[in-house]
Design an enzyme around this catalytic site. Structure first.
Site, PDB file in Angstrom:
ATOM      1  N   SER A   1       3.200   4.447  -4.415  1.00  0.00           N
ATOM      2  CA  SER A   1       3.595   5.591  -5.246  1.00  0.00           C
ATOM      3  C   SER A   1       4.558   6.529  -4.530  1.00  0.00           C
ATOM      4  O   SER A   1       5.177   7.384  -5.167  1.00  0.00           O
ATOM      5  CB  SER A   1       2.352   6.386  -5.687  1.00  0.00           C
ATOM      6  OG  SER A   1       1.678   6.921  -4.550  1.00  0.00           O
ATOM      7  N   GLY A   2       4.708   6.389  -3.213  1.00  0.00           N
ATOM      8  CA  GLY A   2       5.592   7.264  -2.450  1.00  0.00           C
ATOM      9  C   GLY A   2       7.042   6.819  -2.518  1.00  0.00           C
ATOM     10  O   GLY A   2       7.364   5.740  -3.023  1.00  0.00           O
ATOM     11  N   GLY A   3       7.923   7.657  -1.992  1.00  0.00           N
ATOM     12  CA  GLY A   3       9.350   7.383  -2.072  1.00  0.00           C
ATOM     13  C   GLY A   3       9.760   6.078  -1.442  1.00  0.00           C
ATOM     14  O   GLY A   3      10.513   5.282  -2.036  1.00  0.00           O
ATOM     15  N   ILE A   4       9.275   5.799  -0.237  1.00  0.00           N
ATOM     16  CA  ILE A   4       9.611   4.541   0.432  1.00  0.00           C
ATOM     17  C   ILE A   4       8.911   3.374  -0.242  1.00  0.00           C
ATOM     18  O   ILE A   4       9.513   2.313  -0.474  1.00  0.00           O
ATOM     19  CB  ILE A   4       9.245   4.616   1.927  1.00  0.00           C
ATOM     20  CG1 ILE A   4      10.174   5.609   2.644  1.00  0.00           C
ATOM     21  CG2 ILE A   4       9.320   3.241   2.583  1.00  0.00           C
ATOM     22  CD1 ILE A   4       9.828   5.847   4.090  1.00  0.00           C
ATOM     23  N   GLY A   5       7.642   3.536  -0.602  1.00  0.00           N
ATOM     24  CA  GLY A   5       6.898   2.463  -1.253  1.00  0.00           C
ATOM     25  C   GLY A   5       7.534   2.030  -2.561  1.00  0.00           C
ATOM     26  O   GLY A   5       7.602   0.829  -2.859  1.00  0.00           O
TER      27      GLY A   5
ATOM     28  N   SER B   1       6.609   5.103  12.240  1.00  0.00           N
ATOM     29  CA  SER B   1       7.318   6.379  12.249  1.00  0.00           C
ATOM     30  C   SER B   1       8.002   6.569  13.586  1.00  0.00           C
ATOM     31  O   SER B   1       7.552   6.041  14.614  1.00  0.00           O
ATOM     32  CB  SER B   1       6.334   7.539  12.018  1.00  0.00           C
ATOM     33  OG  SER B   1       6.934   8.789  12.313  1.00  0.00           O
TER      34      SER B   1
ATOM     35  N   TYR C   1      -1.123  12.075  14.213  1.00  0.00           N
ATOM     36  CA  TYR C   1      -0.218  11.186  13.479  1.00  0.00           C
ATOM     37  C   TYR C   1       0.586  10.335  14.455  1.00  0.00           C
ATOM     38  O   TYR C   1       0.720   9.127  14.266  1.00  0.00           O
ATOM     39  CB  TYR C   1       0.704  12.037  12.610  1.00  0.00           C
ATOM     40  CG  TYR C   1       1.675  11.254  11.758  1.00  0.00           C
ATOM     41  CD1 TYR C   1       1.253  10.635  10.586  1.00  0.00           C
ATOM     42  CD2 TYR C   1       3.025  11.177  12.106  1.00  0.00           C
ATOM     43  CE1 TYR C   1       2.148   9.935   9.787  1.00  0.00           C
ATOM     44  CE2 TYR C   1       3.924  10.479  11.309  1.00  0.00           C
ATOM     45  CZ  TYR C   1       3.482   9.867  10.148  1.00  0.00           C
ATOM     46  OH  TYR C   1       4.380   9.174   9.366  1.00  0.00           O
TER      47      TYR C   1
ATOM     48  N   THR D   1       0.856  -1.179   0.000  1.00  0.00           N
ATOM     49  CA  THR D   1       0.000   0.000   0.000  1.00  0.00           C
ATOM     50  C   THR D   1       0.897   1.236   0.000  1.00  0.00           C
ATOM     51  O   THR D   1       2.002   1.228   0.535  1.00  0.00           O
ATOM     52  CB  THR D   1      -0.953   0.029   1.203  1.00  0.00           C
ATOM     53  OG1 THR D   1      -0.202   0.176   2.417  1.00  0.00           O
ATOM     54  CG2 THR D   1      -1.785  -1.241   1.272  1.00  0.00           C
ATOM     55  N   GLY D   2       0.414   2.286  -0.634  1.00  0.00           N
ATOM     56  CA  GLY D   2       1.225   3.496  -0.731  1.00  0.00           C
ATOM     57  C   GLY D   2       2.468   3.304  -1.589  1.00  0.00           C
ATOM     58  O   GLY D   2       3.531   3.862  -1.307  1.00  0.00           O
TER      59      GLY D   2
END
Length: 238
Positions: free
Chosen positions: A10-14, A133, A146, A7-8
């Site tokens: 598209s992000g840098g870590i993903g 996180s 968060y 999931t996710g």
């Protein structure tokens, strides 16, 4: 064939996790919410494996149902990486913002895992990694919700690991510190310099370093690691 859902993605870590898992021979379901172009580019790069992109807004119940419906094979590895933050005073948050973030971070994570766990338990094997996180460990002013949600995910990992370890399933979390991704895009260069001065290693983490840790956790070399929250933060807040 081995199948993973990220999931996710598209992000840098993903994206870096996707590349790492593809190199290990996994076929990949690449979830994204809005940044389809990022996933399209990622798919063009992952020519050595099969990939499927899945769009869903996991801050909504319908989005979660849509994602689950798109998963047509048993999942061997589940990477729970979706998330968003709100930076500001707790008292300035709107109620709908609170509800959406709870759905995204906690409710969708819980129900998605619930949906995919039976297949892992049946095979007596499976790996689940939550991208948490540093703020889920230490808490952060102006990111109270968060921090709360990431802390909840950390407890989710510890509790679920105890429940499914007898079934051969490993559940762990990675808690990154300051990583060079778009989450820091709004920081001015001088703000980044100040942040790096606070980190004993003197620099931001790199997305591939987080992906390397995830790769280890889903490998046979980490077979006895279960229910752990592993910090990766350059000795910041250790």
């Amino acid at each position: 064939m081995k199948y993973a859902l990220i999931t996710g993605a598209s992000g840098g870590i993903g994206r870096e996790i996707a590349k790492a898992l593809a190199s290990q021979g996994y076929c990949l379901y690449l979830h994204y919410h809005q940044n389809e172009n990022s996933v399209d580019i990622l798919q063009e790069q992952l020519t050595n494996t099969s990939t499927w992109k899945v769009q869903a807004d996991l801050s909504t119940k319908n989005g979660l149902s849509k994602l689950i419906a798109e998963i047509t094979t048993p999942i061997d590895v589940l990477i729970l990486n979706s998330g968003s933050s709100y930076v500001g005073l707790m008292t300035d948050m709107e109620e709908n913002q609170v509800e959406d973030m709870i759905q995204l971070h906690l409710t969708s994570t819980f129900l998605l895992t619930k949906s995919l766990l039976p297949g892992m338990i049946k095979k007596k094997s499976g790996k689940i990694v939550v991208i948490s996180s540093i703020w889920g460990v230490t808490g952060a002013s102006c990111e109270v919700l968060y921090s709360t949600l990431k802390g909840g995910l950390n407890t989710f990992v510890k509790a679920l690991a105890k429940e499914v370890a007898p079934s051969g399933v490993n559940v762990n979390a990675v808690a990154p510190g300051a990583i060079a991704t778009n989450m820091l895009a709004d920081f001015l260069p001088e703000d980044i310099d100040t942040l790096c001065e606070e980190i004993p290693m003197g620099r931001l983490g790199k997305p591939h370093e987080v992906a390397d840790l995830v790769s280890f956790l889903i490998s046979s070399k980490a077979s006895y690691i279960n229910g752990q929250i592993i910090n990766i933060n350059g000795a910041w807040y250790c």
